[in-house]
Design a protein around this motif. Structure first.
Motif, PDB file in Angstrom:
ATOM      1  N   ALA A  96       0.823  -1.211   0.000  1.00  0.00           N
ATOM      2  CA  ALA A  96       0.000   0.000   0.000  1.00  0.00           C
ATOM      3  C   ALA A  96       0.857   1.260   0.000  1.00  0.00           C
ATOM      4  O   ALA A  96       0.559   2.225  -0.710  1.00  0.00           O
ATOM      5  N   GLU A  97       1.936   1.249   0.783  1.00  0.00           N
ATOM      6  CA  GLU A  97       2.816   2.413   0.835  1.00  0.00           C
ATOM      7  C   GLU A  97       3.471   2.663  -0.517  1.00  0.00           C
ATOM      8  O   GLU A  97       3.529   3.805  -0.993  1.00  0.00           O
ATOM      9  N   LEU A  98       3.954   1.611  -1.154  1.00  0.00           N
ATOM     10  CA  LEU A  98       4.573   1.769  -2.478  1.00  0.00           C
ATOM     11  C   LEU A  98       3.560   2.244  -3.510  1.00  0.00           C
ATOM     12  O   LEU A  98       3.858   3.127  -4.319  1.00  0.00           O
ATOM     13  N   LEU A  99       2.378   1.684  -3.468  1.00  0.00           N
ATOM     14  CA  LEU A  99       1.333   2.090  -4.412  1.00  0.00           C
ATOM     15  C   LEU A  99       0.991   3.565  -4.237  1.00  0.00           C
ATOM     16  O   LEU A  99       0.835   4.299  -5.225  1.00  0.00           O
ATOM     17  N   GLN A 100       0.909   4.007  -3.001  1.00  0.00           N
ATOM     18  CA  GLN A 100       0.623   5.418  -2.735  1.00  0.00           C
ATOM     19  C   GLN A 100       1.739   6.316  -3.252  1.00  0.00           C
ATOM     20  O   GLN A 100       1.475   7.372  -3.841  1.00  0.00           O
ATOM     21  N   ARG A 101       2.975   5.908  -3.054  1.00  0.00           N
ATOM     22  CA  ARG A 101       4.114   6.684  -3.569  1.00  0.00           C
ATOM     23  C   ARG A 101       4.086   6.762  -5.097  1.00  0.00           C
ATOM     24  O   ARG A 101       4.368   7.809  -5.679  1.00  0.00           O
ATOM     25  N   ILE A 102       3.729   5.664  -5.748  1.00  0.00           N
ATOM     26  CA  ILE A 102       3.642   5.657  -7.216  1.00  0.00           C
ATOM     27  C   ILE A 102       2.522   6.573  -7.684  1.00  0.00           C
ATOM     28  O   ILE A 102       2.697   7.354  -8.623  1.00  0.00           O
ATOM     29  N   ARG A 103       1.382   6.510  -7.012  1.00  0.00           N
ATOM     30  CA  ARG A 103       0.259   7.395  -7.382  1.00  0.00           C
ATOM     31  C   ARG A 103       0.640   8.859  -7.219  1.00  0.00           C
ATOM     32  O   ARG A 103       0.333   9.687  -8.078  1.00  0.00           O
TER      33      ARG A 103
END
Length: 111
Positions: A96-103
């Protein structure tokens, strides 16, 4: 001109040049050019170490090598056995943290 019997015809260079990159390819290029991909990889390494994932994978590898015998295991064997377990055991919070950073990156880069 007849195509060669022994080898396939050479692809038309014009067709390859006209091919547009996919959205995934564009995003990957932007991530690399900006240096964000390397920062995301470093963040992933840190988080996996913090949550004990790396130690867990190391233990699985050691157990597999011990079971099969040191001289009877290749790197390909380890990858084949450990990769599915490793991917499945990455904590949802890290994903979730990585996905948020990518977004966030995509919004700021206006891709």
């Amino acid at each position: 001109m007849r195509p060669s019997v022994n080898r396939p015809p050479t692809p038309d260079a014009r067709l390859e040049q006209e091919k547009e990159p996919s959205v995934v390819e564009i995003i990957n290029i932007k991530l690399i050019e900006s240096g964000e991909k390397e920062r995301l990889m470093e963040l992933l390494r840190e988080r996996l170490i913090e949550c004990g994932w790396k130690d867990e994978m190391k233990a699985l590898c050691r157990a597999f090598v011990k079971k099969k015998g040191r001289n009877n295991v290749t790197v390909d064997d380890l990858v084949h056995v450990i990769m599915p377990k490793g991917r499945a055991s990455i904590p949802d919070s890290v994903k979730a943290e990585l996905l948020q950073r990518i977004r966030t990156f995509l919004v700021s880069a206006a891709v």
